[in-house]
Scaffold this active site. Structure first.
Site, mmCIF file in Angstrom:
data_model
loop_
_atom_site.group_PDB
_atom_site.id
_atom_site.type_symbol
_atom_site.label_atom_id
_atom_site.label_comp_id
_atom_site.label_asym_id
_atom_site.label_seq_id
_atom_site.Cartn_x
_atom_site.Cartn_y
_atom_site.Cartn_z
ATOM 1 N N CYS A 183 0.832 -1.150 0.134
ATOM 2 C CA CYS A 183 -0.034 0.115 -0.024
ATOM 3 C C CYS A 183 0.943 1.140 -0.077
ATOM 4 O O CYS A 183 0.490 2.378 -0.270
ATOM 5 C CB CYS A 183 -0.896 -0.044 1.387
ATOM 6 S SG CYS A 183 -2.006 -1.251 0.935
ATOM 7 N N HIS A 197 -2.901 7.303 2.891
ATOM 8 C CA HIS A 197 -3.453 6.114 2.529
ATOM 9 C C HIS A 197 -4.674 5.807 3.101
ATOM 10 O O HIS A 197 -4.918 5.803 4.487
ATOM 11 C CB HIS A 197 -2.195 5.134 2.766
ATOM 12 C CG HIS A 197 -2.811 3.641 2.638
ATOM 13 N ND1 HIS A 197 -3.495 3.320 1.317
ATOM 14 C CD2 HIS A 197 -2.715 2.462 3.210
ATOM 15 C CE1 HIS A 197 -3.737 1.925 1.435
ATOM 16 N NE2 HIS A 197 -3.418 1.450 2.556
ATOM 17 N N ASN A 239 -10.208 0.084 0.977
ATOM 18 C CA ASN A 239 -8.579 0.341 0.996
ATOM 19 C C ASN A 239 -8.213 -0.203 -0.491
ATOM 20 O O ASN A 239 -8.282 -1.368 -0.716
ATOM 21 C CB ASN A 239 -7.856 -0.295 1.960
ATOM 22 C CG ASN A 239 -6.477 -0.424 1.965
ATOM 23 O OD1 ASN A 239 -5.731 -0.122 0.813
ATOM 24 N ND2 ASN A 239 -5.729 -0.967 2.720
HETATM 25 C C1 LIG Z 1 -8.946 -4.593 11.156
HETATM 26 C C2 LIG Z 1 -9.323 -3.820 11.989
HETATM 27 C C3 LIG Z 1 -10.620 -2.932 11.227
HETATM 28 C C4 LIG Z 1 -10.070 -4.159 13.177
HETATM 29 O O1 LIG Z 1 -10.806 -3.428 14.040
HETATM 30 P P1 LIG Z 1 -10.799 -3.449 15.619
HETATM 31 O O2 LIG Z 1 -11.165 -2.385 16.091
HETATM 32 O O3 LIG Z 1 -9.005 -3.374 15.859
HETATM 33 O O4 LIG Z 1 -11.202 -4.633 15.913
HETATM 34 P P2 LIG Z 1 -10.550 -6.109 16.721
HETATM 35 O O5 LIG Z 1 -9.409 -6.605 16.035
HETATM 36 O O6 LIG Z 1 -10.220 -5.484 18.215
HETATM 37 O O7 LIG Z 1 -11.635 -6.955 16.771
HETATM 38 C C5 LIG Z 1 -12.934 -6.554 17.287
HETATM 39 C C6 LIG Z 1 -13.784 -7.605 17.163
HETATM 40 O O8 LIG Z 1 -14.559 -7.680 15.949
HETATM 41 C C7 LIG Z 1 -14.686 -8.608 15.115
HETATM 42 N N1 LIG Z 1 -14.493 -8.548 13.823
HETATM 43 C C8 LIG Z 1 -13.406 -8.493 12.963
HETATM 44 N N2 LIG Z 1 -13.828 -8.148 11.790
HETATM 45 C C9 LIG Z 1 -15.132 -8.071 11.824
HETATM 46 C C10 LIG Z 1 -16.046 -7.784 10.804
HETATM 47 N N3 LIG Z 1 -15.959 -7.272 9.551
HETATM 48 N N4 LIG Z 1 -17.558 -7.621 11.215
HETATM 49 C C11 LIG Z 1 -17.755 -7.985 12.635
HETATM 50 N N5 LIG Z 1 -17.122 -8.296 13.508
HETATM 51 C C12 LIG Z 1 -15.577 -8.394 13.132
HETATM 52 C C13 LIG Z 1 -13.391 -9.559 15.548
HETATM 53 O O9 LIG Z 1 -13.535 -10.903 15.791
HETATM 54 C C14 LIG Z 1 -13.151 -9.135 17.338
HETATM 55 O O10 LIG Z 1 -14.184 -9.950 17.999
HETATM 56 P P3 LIG Z 1 -13.678 -10.665 19.336
HETATM 57 O O11 LIG Z 1 -13.416 -9.504 20.303
HETATM 58 O O12 LIG Z 1 -14.767 -11.515 19.700
HETATM 59 O O13 LIG Z 1 -12.399 -11.442 18.858
HETATM 60 C C15 LIG Z 1 -8.353 -2.726 12.425
HETATM 61 O O14 LIG Z 1 -7.765 -3.239 13.344
HETATM 62 C C16 LIG Z 1 -7.771 -2.062 11.322
HETATM 63 O O15 LIG Z 1 -7.982 -1.474 10.448
HETATM 64 N N6 LIG Z 1 -6.270 -2.373 11.089
HETATM 65 C C17 LIG Z 1 -5.411 -2.165 10.400
HETATM 66 C C18 LIG Z 1 -5.586 -2.844 9.153
HETATM 67 C C19 LIG Z 1 -4.828 -2.264 8.035
HETATM 68 O O16 LIG Z 1 -4.622 -0.924 7.751
HETATM 69 N N7 LIG Z 1 -4.526 -3.040 6.761
HETATM 70 C C20 LIG Z 1 -4.083 -2.802 5.522
HETATM 71 C C21 LIG Z 1 -2.662 -2.190 5.601
HETATM 72 S S1 LIG Z 1 -2.368 -1.318 4.203
#
Ligand SMILES: CC(C)(COP(=O)(O)OP(=O)(O)OC[C@H]1O[C@@H](n2cnc3c(N)ncnc32)[C@H](O)[C@@H]1OP(=O)(O)O)[C@@H](O)C(=O)NCCC(=O)NCCS
Length: 310
Positions: free
Chosen positions: A112, A235, A265
């Site tokens: 990315c 980004h 994204n």
């Molecule tokens: C992936 C992301 C959105 C997750 O958000 P978060 O607030 O950190 O959520 P968590 O990882 O704490 O997960 C919280 C809960 O939501 C759940 N969950 C994850 N994806 C889900 C979805 N699409 N729908 C519903 N629930 C979801 C998880 O399983 C977790 O459940 P649990 O607590 O029972 O295990 C976030 O971490 C993120 O954006 N990270 C960066 C990713 C990124 O930028 N990637 C590309 C790089 S170029």
């Protein structure tokens, strides 16, 4: 004369995939996706439109916007992690399709952050006077490496392409400073096996820290401060990461791009797509100071301070 952007173009597929449709495909909800990521919908390319097609559509527009002909291009750089095939490169496919007969061509892989790597690489050739016009494209079709049963990743990504023509611009305009970086020890947090595998929390922490720090450092390198910034193009990975970068630079909401709502994204395409959209919306003007900043799998990152205008 420094290296700047003299033409822009973008392409996104027609097919819109809203959060509500994802609800039918996996255990997720529109509410969760909106509040945790900011994404409302994304574009998905059909089977017969691959990365090179999207790159071509964006590149054609950028060339037209720059007012140059394909044969004037000296180098084509395509930032992508989803090339049509490992070789020939997307850049070579573009070279043929555009008729850029005088251009060297290669792909560049920095996930990315690829578009930042591409722009900075292009600037070196222009600054030294070796090349005049360079086409830099960020294009990815992440939908083809997305595991559509994995709710942790499938809700985040979309397809698209953005392109710029870089060339010499008036004194004081163009790239003022940049930073590129990598931390291979974090490669385990975001990679492609058969599909994208991601440790969301680790990537999130890295992104929030890196986006803010890199933005501040390119400002310092250019001898500028937060007060000088007219627009921030981060980004588009998560609205909360974008928001953290905005707060770090103490910018009002209208001075930051949030195209993630409509496109998710789009990997290497997210920064150039956002640039085109903000220009078209009249939010960027000649001599504005723009900060572009990205991060991605690798881990990689890059930031550019750029004074807009030809
Ligand atoms: C992936 C992301 C959105 C997750 O958000 P978060 O607030 O950190 O959520 P968590 O990882 O704490 O997960 C919280 C809960 O939501 C759940 N969950 C994850 N994806 C889900 C979805 N699409 N729908 C519903 N629930 C979801 C998880 O399983 C977790 O459940 P649990 O607590 O029972 O295990 C976030 O971490 C993120 O954006 N990270 C960066 C990713 C990124 O930028 N990637 C590309 C790089 S170029």
């Amino acid at each position: 004369m420094g290296a700047g952007i003299i033409g822009i173009g973008r392409y996104v597929p027609e097919k819109v995939l809203p959060n509500f449709d994802l609800e039918k495909m996996m255990d997720t909800s529109d509410e969760w996706i909106r509040t945790r990521t900011g994404i409302e919908e994304r574009r998905i390319a059909p089977d017969d439109i691959d990365t090179s097609d999207m790159a071509y559509f964006a590149a054609e527009r950028a060339l037209h916007d720059a007012g140059i002909e394909a044969k004037d291009i000296d180098l084509i750089l395509v930032a992508t992690v989803t090339p049509d095939r490992s070789f020939p490169s997307v850049a070579c496919m573009l070279q043929e399709r555009l008729g850029a007969v005088n251009a060297a061509a290669m792909d560049l892989s920095a996930a990315c952050a690829g578009f930042m790597y591409g722009m900075v690489t292009a600037a070196q050739f222009i600054d030294t006077g070796v090349y005049k016009y360079i086409l830099v494209v960020g294009a990815d079709k992440l939908s083809k490496i997305t595991d559509w049963t994995d709710r942790n990743t499938a809700v985040l990504f979309g397809d698209g392409a953005g392109a710029v023509v870089m060339g010499p611009v008036s004194p004081g305009r163009g790239i003022l400073s940049f930073e590129l970086g990598a931390d291979g020890t974090g490669g385990k947090h975001l990679y492609k096996d058969e599909y994208i595998v991601m440790n969301g929390r680790e990537v999130f922490k890295f992104a929030v820290r890196q986006m803010g720090e890199s933005s501040v450092r390119v400002l310092e390198k250019a001898g500028l401060t937060k007060d000088d910034v007219d627009f921030l193009i981060p980004h588009q990975a998560n609205i909360r990461i974008v928001e953290a970068a905005r707060q770090r630079l103490e910018l009002p909401e209208e001075k930051i791009s949030t195209t993630i709502r409509r496109y998710g994204n789009t990997s290497a395409a997210s920064i150039p797509i956002s640039l085109v959209e903000e220009l078209e919306a009249g939010k960027i003007h000649d001599d504005d100071l723009i900060i572009m900043v990205g991060f991605g799998g690798g881990l990689t990152w890059g930031a550019i301070a750029l004074r807009w205008g030809r």
